[in-house]
Design an enzyme around this catalytic site. Structure first.
Site, short mmCIF file in Angstrom:
data_model
loop_
_atom_site.label_atom_id
_atom_site.label_comp_id
_atom_site.label_asym_id
_atom_site.label_seq_id
_atom_site.Cartn_x
_atom_site.Cartn_y
_atom_site.Cartn_z
N ASP A 3 -10.01 5.72 -0.83
CA ASP A 3 -9.02 6.45 -1.62
C ASP A 3 -9.71 7.06 -2.84
O ASP A 3 -10.95 7.07 -2.93
CB ASP A 3 -7.86 5.53 -2.03
CG ASP A 3 -8.31 4.47 -3.03
OD1 ASP A 3 -9.53 4.32 -3.26
OD2 ASP A 3 -7.44 3.82 -3.62
N GLU A 54 0.83 -1.21 0.00
CA GLU A 54 0.00 0.00 0.00
C GLU A 54 0.87 1.27 0.00
O GLU A 54 0.54 2.25 -0.65
CB GLU A 54 -0.95 0.02 1.20
CG GLU A 54 -2.10 -0.98 1.10
CD GLU A 54 -3.00 -0.76 -0.11
OE1 GLU A 54 -2.97 0.33 -0.72
OE2 GLU A 54 -3.73 -1.70 -0.48
N TYR A 108 -6.57 5.75 4.90
CA TYR A 108 -6.73 4.76 3.84
C TYR A 108 -5.85 3.53 4.12
O TYR A 108 -6.32 2.40 4.11
CB TYR A 108 -6.37 5.35 2.47
CG TYR A 108 -6.20 4.26 1.44
CD1 TYR A 108 -7.30 3.65 0.87
CD2 TYR A 108 -4.93 3.78 1.11
CE1 TYR A 108 -7.16 2.59 -0.02
CE2 TYR A 108 -4.77 2.73 0.23
CZ TYR A 108 -5.89 2.14 -0.34
OH TYR A 108 -5.74 1.10 -1.20
#
Ligand code: SF4
Length: 358
Positions: A135, A34, A117
């Site tokens: 997001d 991520e 997020y």
């Protein structure tokens, strides 16, 4: 919104992207992927992800690795604060949590470099916690489904999306969040026309029904980027090139760079600039080559660069103190140089006469 859950999950079952970090979605893997995926395309991330884990397979390895090696693993991904924060967070996980990853959303949120997020993505995918991961993909899908014209930078929209997703979060929150990510990446596309005829949410989508898909999401009108002109010097002495460290704060903080000066300098001005670096222009600079222009775009600034390669026959102590003189193989293998200078590195490595040491 409840009605979107079933068709979305069914679509995901059939269409989920095969991604390396999904094969074994441990907290370390999900977190690392991520962070890498922020500002970087999936295809570009895959090789970085593989190489990073090959060198640093555990959070302990990440916590302990030397900064130079860490930055080298990140070279080319840009936004180096991401990897610095990654290491800081790894050190906290090792010292405060004994190397065991926290399972709670708010514990992740408190770590450096982790926003809502990422915290939501990690705890939902790795621990099955019912937390949304909101997001740009999710804003785009949500505002199109709802024909919601709120500016996507507004907190009220953020709160609303998060709340509505929390209310409909199914038993597999990680799958649900990843389904939204994939739908946003593959169908409800950010640039160009969304592929509504392939979308499992078509019958629930108000923007599609109204034919106004491209009107959403509503973004604030951005300021134009500031243009900065720079002259870049590839200063060579006895087969080595000078690198210097950037200041600890600001753009590309603390990274290595080729020395430079503001503005696009003429040859005469370059000679004067060399004097500032403690190199006398008379008789000591044996060769100056104009390499050419290069452009690099950051989020708020554009660098318009002009490069010169300068072969020095003598150097001063002042210049020596400026940084380190590196061989080409060190430039390639040891020092992490931001991709803003990629054109100039390519120039150095593409010249067969330079004989890169193996
Ligand atoms: Fe996006 Fe089209 Fe699906 Fe609506 S129908 S969510 S606009 S892809």
């Amino acid at each position: 919104m409840k009605e979107i859950v079933k068709p979305l999950l069914a679509w995901y079952q059939e269409n989920a992207r095969v991604l390396p970090w999904r094969q074994e979605p441990s907290p370390y893997h999900v977190w690392l992927s991520e962070i890498m995926l922020q500002q970087t395309r999936v295809e570009a991330v895959k090789e970085y992800y593989r190489r990073f884990l090959e060198h640093l397979p555990t959070v302990q390895d990440l916590a302990e690795v030397e900064e130079e090696e860490l930055l080298k693993l990140w070279q080319g991904l840009g936004y180096y604060n991401r990897v610095r924060n990654l290491q800081k967070a790894a050190q906290i996980i090792c010292t405060q949590y004994g190397g065991i990853f926290p399972t709670e959303y708010h514990a992740w949120l408190a770590l450096p470099g982790i926003g809502e997020y990422t915290a939501g993505a990690v705890v939902s995918i790795a621990f099955g916690k019912k937390e949304p991961a909101v997001d740009g993909n999710v804003y785009r899908i949500y505002t199109r489904l709802r024909t919601d014209g709120t500016d996507i930078t507004k907190t009220e929209l953020k709160k609303r999306v998060r709340q509505e997703l929390l209310e409909i979060m199914p038993e597999d929150p990680g799958g649900f969040n990843q389904a939204l990510m994939d739908l946003g990446a593959m169908v409800c596309l950010p640039n160009g026309t969304p592929l509504c005829d392939q979308c499992p949410l078509q019958t629930y989508c108000k923007a599609h029904q109204a034919g106004t898909e491209l009107s959403y999401p509503v973004k604030p009108s951005g300021k134009p980027r500031r243009i900065e002109k720079r002259t870049v010097f590839l200063l060579e002495y006895q087969g080595r090139y000078l690198l210097q460290k950037r200041p600890d704060r600001g753009l590309l903080a603390g990274l290595w760079e080729f020395p430079g000066q503001e503005g696009h300098l003429t040859l005469e001005q370059v000679m004067d600039g060399l004097q500032d670096l403690g190199v006398s222009a008379d008789g000591h600079t044996s060769d100056i080559t104009l390499i050419g222009k290069a452009k690099h775009i950051f989020s708020h600034v554009e660098w318009h660069m002009l490069g010169y390669e300068i072969h020095l026959s003598a150097i001063s102590d002042k210049l020596r103190d400026h940084g380190v003189f590196c061989t080409l193989s060190e430039l390639r293998d040891t020092y992490s140089i931001p991709s803003a200078f990629a054109v100039y590195l390519k120039y150095l490595f593409s010249d067969p006469e330079k004989n890169i040491e193996k």
